[in-house]
Design a protein around this motif. Structure first.
Motif, PDB file in Angstrom:
ATOM      1  N   LEU B 162       0.833  -1.201   0.000  1.00  0.00           N
ATOM      2  CA  LEU B 162       0.000   0.000   0.000  1.00  0.00           C
ATOM      3  C   LEU B 162       0.873   1.258   0.000  1.00  0.00           C
ATOM      4  N   ARG B 163       1.953   1.215   0.769  1.00  0.00           N
ATOM      5  CA  ARG B 163       2.839   2.376   0.848  1.00  0.00           C
ATOM      6  C   ARG B 163       3.436   2.668  -0.534  1.00  0.00           C
ATOM      7  N   ARG B 164       3.881   1.606  -1.183  1.00  0.00           N
ATOM      8  CA  ARG B 164       4.465   1.777  -2.503  1.00  0.00           C
ATOM      9  C   ARG B 164       3.424   2.272  -3.505  1.00  0.00           C
ATOM     10  N   ALA B 165       2.218   1.743  -3.415  1.00  0.00           N
ATOM     11  CA  ALA B 165       1.149   2.144  -4.341  1.00  0.00           C
ATOM     12  C   ALA B 165       0.805   3.617  -4.156  1.00  0.00           C
ATOM     13  N   LEU B 166       0.747   4.063  -2.900  1.00  0.00           N
ATOM     14  CA  LEU B 166       0.431   5.476  -2.645  1.00  0.00           C
ATOM     15  C   LEU B 166       1.520   6.365  -3.249  1.00  0.00           C
ATOM     16  N   GLU B 167       2.760   5.950  -3.086  1.00  0.00           N
ATOM     17  CA  GLU B 167       3.870   6.720  -3.660  1.00  0.00           C
ATOM     18  C   GLU B 167       3.803   6.711  -5.186  1.00  0.00           C
ATOM     19  N   TYR B 168       3.591   5.526  -5.736  1.00  0.00           N
ATOM     20  CA  TYR B 168       3.614   5.378  -7.191  1.00  0.00           C
ATOM     21  C   TYR B 168       2.494   6.194  -7.841  1.00  0.00           C
ATOM     22  N   CYS B 169       1.337   6.231  -7.182  1.00  0.00           N
ATOM     23  CA  CYS B 169       0.190   6.947  -7.740  1.00  0.00           C
ATOM     24  C   CYS B 169       0.387   8.456  -7.728  1.00  0.00           C
ATOM     25  N   LEU B 170       1.365   8.940  -6.958  1.00  0.00           N
ATOM     26  CA  LEU B 170       1.642  10.380  -6.976  1.00  0.00           C
ATOM     27  C   LEU B 170       1.974  10.833  -8.400  1.00  0.00           C
ATOM     28  N   MET B 171       2.556   9.941  -9.212  1.00  0.00           N
ATOM     29  CA  MET B 171       2.916  10.280 -10.590  1.00  0.00           C
ATOM     30  C   MET B 171       1.698  10.522 -11.464  1.00  0.00           C
ATOM     31  N   PHE B 172       0.591   9.904 -11.085  1.00  0.00           N
ATOM     32  CA  PHE B 172      -0.591   9.970 -11.963  1.00  0.00           C
ATOM     33  C   PHE B 172      -1.730  10.777 -11.342  1.00  0.00           C
ATOM     34  N   ASP B 173      -1.512  11.223 -10.116  1.00  0.00           N
ATOM     35  CA  ASP B 173      -2.529  11.983  -9.398  1.00  0.00           C
ATOM     36  C   ASP B 173      -3.873  11.242  -9.370  1.00  0.00           C
ATOM     37  N   ARG B 174      -3.797   9.958  -9.063  1.00  0.00           N
ATOM     38  CA  ARG B 174      -5.019   9.146  -8.965  1.00  0.00           C
ATOM     39  C   ARG B 174      -5.158   8.659  -7.514  1.00  0.00           C
ATOM     40  N   PRO B 175      -6.396   8.574  -7.023  1.00  0.00           N
ATOM     41  CA  PRO B 175      -6.576   8.140  -5.633  1.00  0.00           C
ATOM     42  C   PRO B 175      -6.557   6.614  -5.495  1.00  0.00           C
ATOM     43  N   ARG B 219      -1.908   6.714   8.485  1.00  0.00           N
ATOM     44  CA  ARG B 219      -0.474   6.972   8.698  1.00  0.00           C
ATOM     45  C   ARG B 219       0.288   6.934   7.366  1.00  0.00           C
ATOM     46  N   LEU B 220      -0.052   5.960   6.519  1.00  0.00           N
ATOM     47  CA  LEU B 220       0.652   5.844   5.235  1.00  0.00           C
ATOM     48  C   LEU B 220       0.281   6.990   4.300  1.00  0.00           C
ATOM     49  N   ALA B 221      -0.964   7.436   4.366  1.00  0.00           N
ATOM     50  CA  ALA B 221      -1.361   8.590   3.547  1.00  0.00           C
ATOM     51  C   ALA B 221      -0.589   9.821   3.992  1.00  0.00           C
ATOM     52  N   GLU B 222      -0.421   9.942   5.300  1.00  0.00           N
ATOM     53  CA  GLU B 222       0.293  11.101   5.845  1.00  0.00           C
ATOM     54  C   GLU B 222       1.762  11.089   5.412  1.00  0.00           C
ATOM     55  N   SER B 223       2.396   9.943   5.549  1.00  0.00           N
ATOM     56  CA  SER B 223       3.835   9.919   5.282  1.00  0.00           C
ATOM     57  C   SER B 223       4.147  10.000   3.790  1.00  0.00           C
ATOM     58  N   THR B 224       3.282   9.441   2.953  1.00  0.00           N
ATOM     59  CA  THR B 224       3.561   9.459   1.511  1.00  0.00           C
ATOM     60  C   THR B 224       3.016  10.702   0.831  1.00  0.00           C
ATOM     61  N   GLY B 225       2.005  11.322   1.436  1.00  0.00           N
ATOM     62  CA  GLY B 225       1.331  12.427   0.769  1.00  0.00           C
ATOM     63  C   GLY B 225       0.438  11.965  -0.365  1.00  0.00           C
ATOM     64  N   GLY B 226       0.198  10.657  -0.446  1.00  0.00           N
ATOM     65  CA  GLY B 226      -0.646  10.113  -1.510  1.00  0.00           C
ATOM     66  C   GLY B 226      -2.121  10.410  -1.271  1.00  0.00           C
ATOM     67  N   ARG B 227      -2.907  10.208  -2.319  1.00  0.00           N
ATOM     68  CA  ARG B 227      -4.360  10.435  -2.209  1.00  0.00           C
ATOM     69  C   ARG B 227      -5.031   9.143  -1.780  1.00  0.00           C
ATOM     70  N   LEU B 228      -5.699   9.189  -0.630  1.00  0.00           N
ATOM     71  CA  LEU B 228      -6.320   7.975  -0.107  1.00  0.00           C
ATOM     72  C   LEU B 228      -7.771   8.245   0.273  1.00  0.00           C
ATOM     73  N   VAL B 361     -13.177  13.253  -5.105  1.00  0.00           N
ATOM     74  CA  VAL B 361     -12.325  12.114  -4.741  1.00  0.00           C
ATOM     75  C   VAL B 361     -11.643  11.581  -5.999  1.00  0.00           C
ATOM     76  N   LEU B 362     -12.399  11.496  -7.075  1.00  0.00           N
ATOM     77  CA  LEU B 362     -11.841  10.959  -8.316  1.00  0.00           C
ATOM     78  C   LEU B 362     -11.097  12.017  -9.125  1.00  0.00           C
ATOM     79  N   GLY B 363     -11.353  13.285  -8.786  1.00  0.00           N
ATOM     80  CA  GLY B 363     -10.739  14.351  -9.572  1.00  0.00           C
ATOM     81  C   GLY B 363     -11.330  14.461 -10.958  1.00  0.00           C
ATOM     82  N   ILE B 364     -12.643  14.303 -11.068  1.00  0.00           N
ATOM     83  CA  ILE B 364     -13.295  14.422 -12.382  1.00  0.00           C
ATOM     84  C   ILE B 364     -14.227  15.627 -12.387  1.00  0.00           C
TER      85      ILE B 364
END
Lengths: 326, 422
Positions: B162-175, B219-228, B361-364
């Protein structure tokens, strides 16, 4: 040789209306006493089941067992036959998925063989209740997973009643695997309704604190409660229903909860020792206690036939009487 | 150019904080004007006494297809959606095969286009084969049109994944949409663990199974800054944790299936598998906490949790019967009857949780009636009283605990991209 004689004039209790016996939780104290009185009457009228009656003549009682059983199934069969009824035996261990037929379809098939009463055992809680919504015949719960086993509760209660005649002021402890025991639940509801003080005692992982919400005493130490118990009902550990071990070893369990000679010495003089079969000698009870003078384990088995006769007669008669009124 | 005039309605658009009596002109599939004169229009819809709202958006529909067509198809699910006032539904990836490839995303889009009922948005898998082991090709999924990533209804057990996915999704700005459940704790649970499960001797789904995962996710959303986005919460502790996380400025949002804010585990006393839901119906304290979370805005989104299951599956023993209920056709009426009418939510905040919030949430660019946006509109009769009759459902499945309920509030017209569908 059994002698077949005309029935004793048993008057049907007007206060009884149930077509099904699904649990003891929903029964009133009056209904419980109606069953006990009827069972006692059957027991004495048949001189301990040595006579055959005709109360269920022309009726078919189907034993629908989705889980293995020998004693409960035979006890129900004997009860039906002693009342002059016919029996159908249907044993099919395994789930709907394993068989490819839903349990509801199985039951409807059995009912189509003109069953009047269906005695149902299943490993899933609530299955007899669900079946009662899909069939017209009477449904008697013969054990639904860890939920309830009402006739077991009744036979335990009848055994206590025969020895004590009164529930007020009586302290009954259920010891062992409360979480996975249908016997525990049926005993708790029945005994509480009749005014007994109920204690549940066992490993903390198998005894929920929520029982306190129902006025049941929750205790983790058998030694603490021993001196004040009038009845001990020693429950088997249901290993087959547990997905993880709730205690480290059988040895440690026996150390803490087995009823043995030393513990018996600290109990009341007239304590009753009960156990719903099958018993695991050396686990919840040592052989000397199981076979000792305080043990009423075999009385329980005998009373099982009596309460099952009473239940079969009450539910099928209640249904007949409603049919007549239609 | 098609021109549709929606007259005399009460327009409630939470995205503009609008609640007023005004006419609305739809032109060529877009919101064209407010309060215009009715000249040269092709169709006039009289919305007297009705509410005109942005079309509802659902974040958690299971469409059955491909793989479980005995439960539902994209055709039947989208027909059910339109009947329930939804103009966009997000398809969860628990299909067979799961939506973990571009081809799968395209299949859903194609089938949805053929059904031609409502918009179907696609959530791709976080992990390959939805197995929770390694990342799916998220970039390709996004390129094919996936608007979110999730393994729901399966929870992501592996925290590192999950941590990796949150980080990886930062590239695509997808939740990432998370179903919060610890499988070790919930195991083979059937219902909420508590007093009632103890009485019924049914295996429990303890609140901690949700709580510990909500805590981890936050906690993982906080540390990664990912969209959850927490898809469907049900416990007092989850609500409390989300409330505090938002106060600390963590970028998370949360949704709920409305039945979890209304019914309790007492329902299971019937042993009826239609009440077997996940998240389960919980005890009153949790229901109350969910209601409070809805009211104070902690819970952003109301989703249907639409989970069609063929009746032969729901006829199985309670421990074997699958979880879930069909809900696309009843969610709006349920929200009106159980959340709006009793005063827990007002119309504008309830509609916000079903329109602009899920869109954000979806950014649409949906869930709004702003000028120039796609004309997805639900016209709702707030007083329509109707009885839930599963035999009339457009959905292929009938598994609902609401059969026979009388609900108030119903979509009388659903307009998708300018075209009336009801």
């Amino acid at each position: 040789m059994l002698e077949i004689q005309p029935d004793p004039v048993l008057k049907f209790p007007e206060s009884w209306h149930r077509h099904h016996l699904l649990d003891l939780e929903s029964l009133s104290a009056d209904e419980l006493m109606t069953i006990l009185n009827t069972a006692a009457a059957f027991k004495s009228e048949t001189h301990g089941f040595r006579r055959k009656l005709t109360a269920l003549q022309g009726k078919t009682c189907a034993n629908l067992f989705f889980e293995n059983s020998t004693r409960t199934r035979n006890s129900f069969s004997l009860a039906a036959r002693r009342l002059g009824g016919d029996t159908i035996e249907f044993t099919s261990a395994g789930s709907s998925i394993a068989k490819g037929e839903t349990y509801i379809d199985t039951a409807r098939n059995i009912e189509a063989m003109t069953a009047d009463i269906m005695v149902v055992r299943h490993s899933t809680p609530g299955t007899p209740l669900r079946l009662s919504k899909h069939v017209d015949c009477c449904v008697v719960n013969a054990g639904d997973g860890p939920h309830e086993h009402p006739t077991q509760g009744l036979l335990d209660i009848m055994t206590i009643w025969e020895h004590r005649r009164n529930f007020e002021g009586l302290t009954v402890a259920l010891v062992g695997d409360i979480a996975y025991s249908r016997t525990a639940r049926s005993n708790i509801w029945g005994l509480k309704k009749l005014g007994a003080h109920v204690i549940v005692c066992g490993p903390a992982t198998l005894v929920s604190r929520h029982w306190e919400d129902f006025g049941v005493e929750v205790v983790y130490s058998l030694d603490d409660i021993l001196p004040r118990c009038d009845v001990l009902n020693l429950l088997r550990i249901q290993f087959e229903r547990q997905h993880t071990r709730p205690f480290p070893s059988v040895r440690e369990y026996a150390l803490l909860f087995a009823m043995n000679r030393e513990r018996l010495a600290r109990a009341k003089e007239d304590i009753l020792i009960m156990a719903p079969g099958p018993i695991n000698r050396g686990v919840e009870i040592t052989p000397d206690v199981a076979d000792g003078k305080h043990s009423v384990i075999l009385d329980q088995v005998t009373n099982g036939v009596a309460v099952r006769m009473a239940v079969l007669w009450l539910v099928s008669n209640a249904r007949d009487r409603k049919e007549c009124r239609r | 150019m098609t021109r549709i005039l929606i007259q005399n309605g009460r327009v409630i658009d939470p995205s503009q904080e609008m609640d007023q009596q005004i006419d609305l002109l739809v032109e060529d599939g877009k919101i064209a004007a407010y309060g215009p004169r009715a000249d040269h229009v092709d169709q006039v819809i009289d919305a007297t006494g009705k509410i005109v709202a942005p079309g509802l958006i659902d974040l958690s529909a299971q469409l059955g297809e491909p793989g479980r067509e005995e439960d539902e198809t994209i055709q039947t699910a989208t027909a059910a959606a339109v009947a329930g006032g939804f103009t966009s539904i997000l398809c969860l990836p628990n299909t067979e095969p799961p939506i973990d490839s571009q081809a799968s995303v395209e299949f859903i889009h194609q089938k949805a286009a053929r059904a031609n009922n409502c918009h179907v948005l696609v959530a791709g898998c976080v992990s390959k084969d939805r197995a929770g082991k390694e990342l799916a090709e998220i970039g390709s999924l996004v390129e094919a049109g996936a608007v979110a990533l999730t393994d729901a209804p399966r929870p992501i057990q592996n925290s590192e994944l999950l941590r990796r996915a949150l980080e990886y999704c930062l590239m695509f700005d997808r939740p990432i949409l998370s179903h919060t459940e610890d499988w070790e704790l919930s195991h083979d649970g059937v219902m909420h663990e508590g007093k009632i499960s103890m009485m019924l001797a049914l295996p429990g789904l303890p609140t901690e199974a949700e709580d510990v995962m909500a805590s981890r996710d936050i906690r993982l959303a906080e540390s990664t800054g990912g969209r959850l986005h927490l898809l469907n919460i049900s416990t007092a502790s989850s609500v409390d944790q989300i409330r505090r996380a938002k106060a600390r400025g963590i970028n998370i949002s949360a949704g709920i299936v409305p039945i979890n804010a209304v019914l309790t585990d007492e329902c299971l006393r019937s042993f009826d598998s239609n009440y077997k839901l996940n998240p389960p119906l919980r005890s009153q304290e949790h229901v109350d906490a969910c209601l409070a979370g809805l009211a104070d805005g902690t819970i952003d989104v109301i989703c249907s949790g639409h989970t069609p299951r063929a009746s032969e599956k729901k006829m199985l023993e309670l421990d074997l019967a699958p979880f879930g209920m069909v809900a696309l056709e009843t969610t709006l009426g349920f929200v009106v009857t159980k959340l709006i009418e009793p005063g827990h939510l007002d119309w504008i905040s309830a509609l916000a949780k079903m329109t602009i919030h899920p869109a954000r949430v979806l950014g649409i660019d949906r869930g709004t009636l702003q000028m120039g946006t796609v004309a997805d509109i639900a016209i709702i009769d707030p007083h329509a009283s109707w009885t839930v009759d599963p035999t009339e459902f457009r959905s292929k499945s009938i598994n609902t605990p609401l059969a026979g309920w009388t609900l108030r509030g119903r979509a009388v017209q659903t307009i998708v991209a300018g075209t009336p569908k009801l």
